[in-house]
Design a protein around this motif. Structure first.
Motif, PDB file in Angstrom:
ATOM      1  N   GLN A  71       0.979  -1.029  -0.314  1.00 27.16           N
ATOM      2  CA  GLN A  71      -0.241   0.218   0.196  1.00 27.16           C
ATOM      3  C   GLN A  71       0.832   1.299  -0.030  1.00 27.16           C
ATOM      4  OE1 GLN A  71      -2.747  -0.910   3.381  1.00 27.16           O
ATOM      5  NE2 GLN A  71      -4.735  -1.151   2.078  1.00 27.16           N
ATOM      6  N   ALA A  72       1.842   1.110   0.607  1.00 31.43           N
ATOM      7  CA  ALA A  72       2.953   2.300   1.169  1.00 31.43           C
ATOM      8  C   ALA A  72       3.903   2.620  -0.895  1.00 31.43           C
ATOM      9  CB  ALA A  72       3.827   2.041   1.833  1.00 31.43           C
ATOM     10  N   LEU A  73       3.556   1.961  -1.339  1.00 31.43           N
ATOM     11  CA  LEU A  73       4.128   2.302  -2.333  1.00 31.43           C
ATOM     12  C   LEU A  73       2.941   2.594  -3.221  1.00 31.43           C
ATOM     13  CD1 LEU A  73       6.727  -1.170  -2.357  1.00 31.43           C
ATOM     14  CD2 LEU A  73       6.800   0.900  -2.420  1.00 31.43           C
ATOM     15  N   ILE A  74       2.182   1.419  -3.305  1.00 36.29           N
ATOM     16  CA  ILE A  74       1.785   2.781  -4.695  1.00 36.29           C
ATOM     17  C   ILE A  74       0.569   4.584  -4.242  1.00 36.29           C
ATOM     18  CG2 ILE A  74      -1.096   2.544  -4.920  1.00 36.29           C
ATOM     19  CD1 ILE A  74       0.781  -0.193  -5.595  1.00 36.29           C
ATOM     20  N   GLY A  75       1.137   3.998  -2.458  1.00 38.12           N
ATOM     21  CA  GLY A  75       0.833   5.855  -2.103  1.00 38.12           C
ATOM     22  C   GLY A  75       1.329   6.777  -3.236  1.00 38.12           C
ATOM     23  N   CYS A  76       3.054   5.920  -2.927  1.00 33.23           N
ATOM     24  CA  CYS A  76       4.324   6.663  -3.364  1.00 33.23           C
ATOM     25  C   CYS A  76       3.224   6.962  -5.225  1.00 33.23           C
ATOM     26  CB  CYS A  76       5.253   5.776  -3.437  1.00 33.23           C
ATOM     27  SG  CYS A  76       6.382   6.020  -1.646  1.00 33.23           S
ATOM     28  N   LEU A  77       3.253   5.862  -5.934  1.00 34.24           N
ATOM     29  CA  LEU A  77       2.778   6.141  -6.621  1.00 34.24           C
ATOM     30  C   LEU A  77       2.384   6.590  -7.388  1.00 34.24           C
ATOM     31  CD1 LEU A  77       2.974   4.642  -9.811  1.00 34.24           C
ATOM     32  CD2 LEU A  77       1.640   2.930  -8.889  1.00 34.24           C
ATOM     33  N   VAL A  78       1.005   6.767  -6.436  1.00 27.33           N
ATOM     34  CA  VAL A  78      -0.303   8.212  -6.755  1.00 27.33           C
ATOM     35  C   VAL A  78       0.059   9.813  -6.659  1.00 27.33           C
ATOM     36  CG1 VAL A  78      -2.484   8.624  -6.272  1.00 27.33           C
ATOM     37  CG2 VAL A  78      -2.194   6.093  -6.605  1.00 27.33           C
ATOM     38  N   ALA A  79       1.305   8.760  -5.596  1.00 31.71           N
ATOM     39  CA  ALA A  79       1.766  10.882  -5.179  1.00 31.71           C
ATOM     40  C   ALA A  79       2.659  11.484  -6.660  1.00 31.71           C
ATOM     41  CB  ALA A  79       2.351  10.767  -4.269  1.00 31.71           C
ATOM     42  N   HIS A  80       2.961  10.646  -7.385  1.00 28.28           N
ATOM     43  CA  HIS A  80       4.091  10.905  -8.735  1.00 28.28           C
ATOM     44  C   HIS A  80       3.151  11.411  -9.418  1.00 28.28           C
ATOM     45  CE1 HIS A  80       7.411  10.976 -11.721  1.00 28.28           C
ATOM     46  NE2 HIS A  80       6.434   9.902 -12.091  1.00 28.28           N
ATOM     47  N   ALA A  81       1.977  10.426  -9.195  1.00 32.78           N
ATOM     48  CA  ALA A  81       1.208  11.064 -10.346  1.00 32.78           C
ATOM     49  C   ALA A  81       0.339  12.495 -10.504  1.00 32.78           C
ATOM     50  CB  ALA A  81      -0.124   9.885 -10.895  1.00 32.78           C
ATOM     51  N   VAL A  82      -0.483  13.318  -8.757  1.00 31.92           N
ATOM     52  CA  VAL A  82      -1.467  14.053  -8.559  1.00 31.92           C
ATOM     53  C   VAL A  82      -0.370  14.616  -8.211  1.00 31.92           C
ATOM     54  CG1 VAL A  82      -3.303  11.367  -8.366  1.00 31.92           C
ATOM     55  CG2 VAL A  82      -2.150  12.865  -6.281  1.00 31.92           C
ATOM     56  N   ASN A  83       0.880  14.752  -7.905  1.00 35.13           N
ATOM     57  CA  ASN A  83       1.117  16.272  -7.146  1.00 35.13           C
ATOM     58  C   ASN A  83       0.754  16.677  -5.679  1.00 35.13           C
ATOM     59  OD1 ASN A  83       3.447  16.096  -9.355  1.00 35.13           O
ATOM     60  ND2 ASN A  83       2.504  16.982 -10.755  1.00 35.13           N
ATOM     61  N   ALA A  84       0.652  17.808  -5.107  1.00 35.79           N
ATOM     62  CA  ALA A  84      -0.856  17.780  -4.733  1.00 35.79           C
ATOM     63  C   ALA A  84      -2.346  18.628  -5.095  1.00 35.79           C
ATOM     64  CB  ALA A  84      -0.243  19.290  -4.089  1.00 35.79           C
ATOM     65  N   SER A  85      -2.519  18.410  -6.403  1.00 35.99           N
ATOM     66  CA  SER A  85      -3.754  18.745  -6.843  1.00 35.99           C
ATOM     67  C   SER A  85      -5.137  18.226  -6.415  1.00 35.99           C
ATOM     68  CB  SER A  85      -3.826  18.356  -7.945  1.00 35.99           C
ATOM     69  OG  SER A  85      -3.801  16.548  -9.035  1.00 35.99           O
ATOM     70  N   ILE A  86      -5.197  17.286  -4.975  1.00 35.85           N
ATOM     71  CA  ILE A  86      -6.394  16.235  -4.445  1.00 35.85           C
ATOM     72  C   ILE A  86      -6.867  17.957  -3.616  1.00 35.85           C
ATOM     73  CG2 ILE A  86      -7.293  14.962  -2.736  1.00 35.85           C
ATOM     74  CD1 ILE A  86      -5.329  13.359  -3.574  1.00 35.85           C
ATOM     75  N   ALA A  87      -5.968  18.134  -3.105  1.00 34.29           N
ATOM     76  CA  ALA A  87      -7.144  19.501  -2.346  1.00 34.29           C
ATOM     77  C   ALA A  87      -7.304  20.998  -2.991  1.00 34.29           C
ATOM     78  CB  ALA A  87      -5.620  19.976  -1.091  1.00 34.29           C
ATOM     79  N   ALA A  88      -7.002  21.303  -4.627  1.00 30.13           N
ATOM     80  CA  ALA A  88      -7.560  22.067  -5.404  1.00 30.13           C
ATOM     81  C   ALA A  88      -8.637  21.442  -5.688  1.00 30.13           C
ATOM     82  CB  ALA A  88      -6.301  22.006  -6.496  1.00 30.13           C
ATOM     83  N   THR A  89      -8.853  20.145  -6.304  1.00 28.69           N
ATOM     84  CA  THR A  89      -9.874  19.495  -6.856  1.00 28.69           C
ATOM     85  C   THR A  89     -11.029  19.822  -5.885  1.00 28.69           C
ATOM     86  OG1 THR A  89      -8.204  18.156  -7.903  1.00 28.69           O
ATOM     87  CG2 THR A  89     -10.827  17.303  -7.797  1.00 28.69           C
TER      88      THR A  89
END
Length: 361
Positions: A71-89
């Motif tokens: 799960q931690a590795l998938i979290g890093c993978l997602v972080a690479h793809a979405v950056n910090a834009s979740i909060a903006a969304t």
């Protein structure tokens, strides 16, 4: 040191043979899904192989630490793809995202209520089993509130498996895609890999320590997105490591389907499948409606409204051209809402069925 007793050696040898067979079967199925162009082939292959081995009674399990590491590795993978834009969304489309989450949660609650009214399942069991997300958390919390943990686990992981399969099928025909590990690098820089592993370890430790739902994934996701967006760290993972992470999640889900669980829940399987696909279908209709309200494509809307499987949906989203930020914003918020509202929904369904709920100890 005394030599290991013969029974222990036979048990270890049997486990090694089973793991070898599971890995071989997973690789074969993943290859077939990859050739067919399914996104997340490296997740689907191990999950289906795990189900086959689990139903046949294979006494092997992915260690809890192994699942959390995946799960931690998938979290890093997602972080690479979405950056910090979740909060903006969340800020830009907060009202509609809440509406998306609300429809999914209400639909799941009504599903549990219907299962209770037709006497297919006890009230609290139906409530926790129908909750659209946080499968492991739902199982852990359900037992404290008087539900049958075997039935809850069965319902939750049937839903997760069905969501992963249907989402991959929809993604295959809406967007195509590759079955390879998206976001992986064939020759990543060693420093970037070390930084990513550090983010995975620290983020997972913080997430679990703070008792955040799906903390092993959310912690690295938030930490990694922050560091990656500010340019303080490069995120990179080799493809073989991500393949192991995908397999760890797939095996964890698949091996949950044990013979004892299947025997204990066989009577409820038709109703559970009907309820699961009914919920998926309802969310799919809502996703279609969202495309008229928001400037998003159908695949993004479908993945965002899928009822559960945060890590599985994240893997599929990254492997396609969907809006990962929107998908993860909705899925993360839904997970938090489900964790908070779960006890209240269980209580309501139990009372409507005339049951007395046991208070947690």
């Amino acid at each position: 040191m005394l030599p290991a007793p013969p029974d222990s050696r036979r048990s270890a040898s049997c486990a090694a043979l089973l793991w070898t067979g599971l890995v071989a079967a997973s690789a074969a199925l993943s290859g077939l899904f990859y050739l067919a162009g399914f996104p997340a082939a490296l997740l689907l292959g191990p999950m289906l192989a795990g189900i086959a081995f689990g139903v046949r009674g294979a006494p092997i399990r992915v260690p809890k630490a192994g699942f959390q590491a995946a799960q931690a590795l998938i979290g890093c993978l997602v972080a690479h793809a979405v950056n910090a834009s979740i909060a903006a969304t969340l800020l830009e489309d907060g009202f509609l995202i809440l509406a998306v989450v609300g429809v999914t949660v209400v639909a799941a609650a009504l599903t549990g209520w219907v299962l209770t009214r037709i006497r297919l399942l006890p009230g609290t069991t139906a409530a926790w089993g129908s909750s659209p997300g946080g499968a492991s958390a739902m199982v852990a919390m359900a037992e404290e509130f008087g539900a049958d943990p075997r039935l809850v686990a069965f319902m939750q992981y049937v839903r997760v498996a069905c969501v992963a399969l249907t989402a991959s099928l929809v993604a295959r025909f809406l967007a195509g895609g590759s079955g390879a590990a998206p976001g992986a690098d064939m020759n990543p820089a060693p420093l970037a890999v070390l930084a990513t592993l550090a983010v995975a370890g620290i983020g997972a430790w913080v997430g679990l320590r703070l008792r955040i739902p799906a903390g092993a994934m959310i912690g690295p996701l938030v930490l990694g997105a922050t560091l990656h967006a500010t340019g303080l760290a490069d995120m990179a993972l080799p493809s073989w490591l991500l393949a192991l992470a995908y397999a760890g999640i797939g095996w964890t889900v698949g091996l949950r389907f044990t013979p004892a669980t299947v025997r204990a829940t066989l009577f409820a399987l038709p109703g559970v499948l009907v309820a699961t696909f009914g919920l998926i279908g309802l969310c799919g209709l809502w996703a279609f409606g969202l495309t008229f309200l928001l400037p998003i494509d159908l695949l993004t809307a479908y993945l965002a409204t899928s009822p559960g499987g945060l890590d599985s949906v994240a893997i599929i989203a990254i492997g396609t051209h969907s809006d990962v930020s929107f998908v993860l914003a909705v899925q993360t918020l839904r997970l938090l809402v489900v964790i908070v509202t779960g006890p209240m929904v269980a209580k309501w369904i139990s009372r409507s069925a005339g049951e007395v709920r046991r208070e947690p100890v």
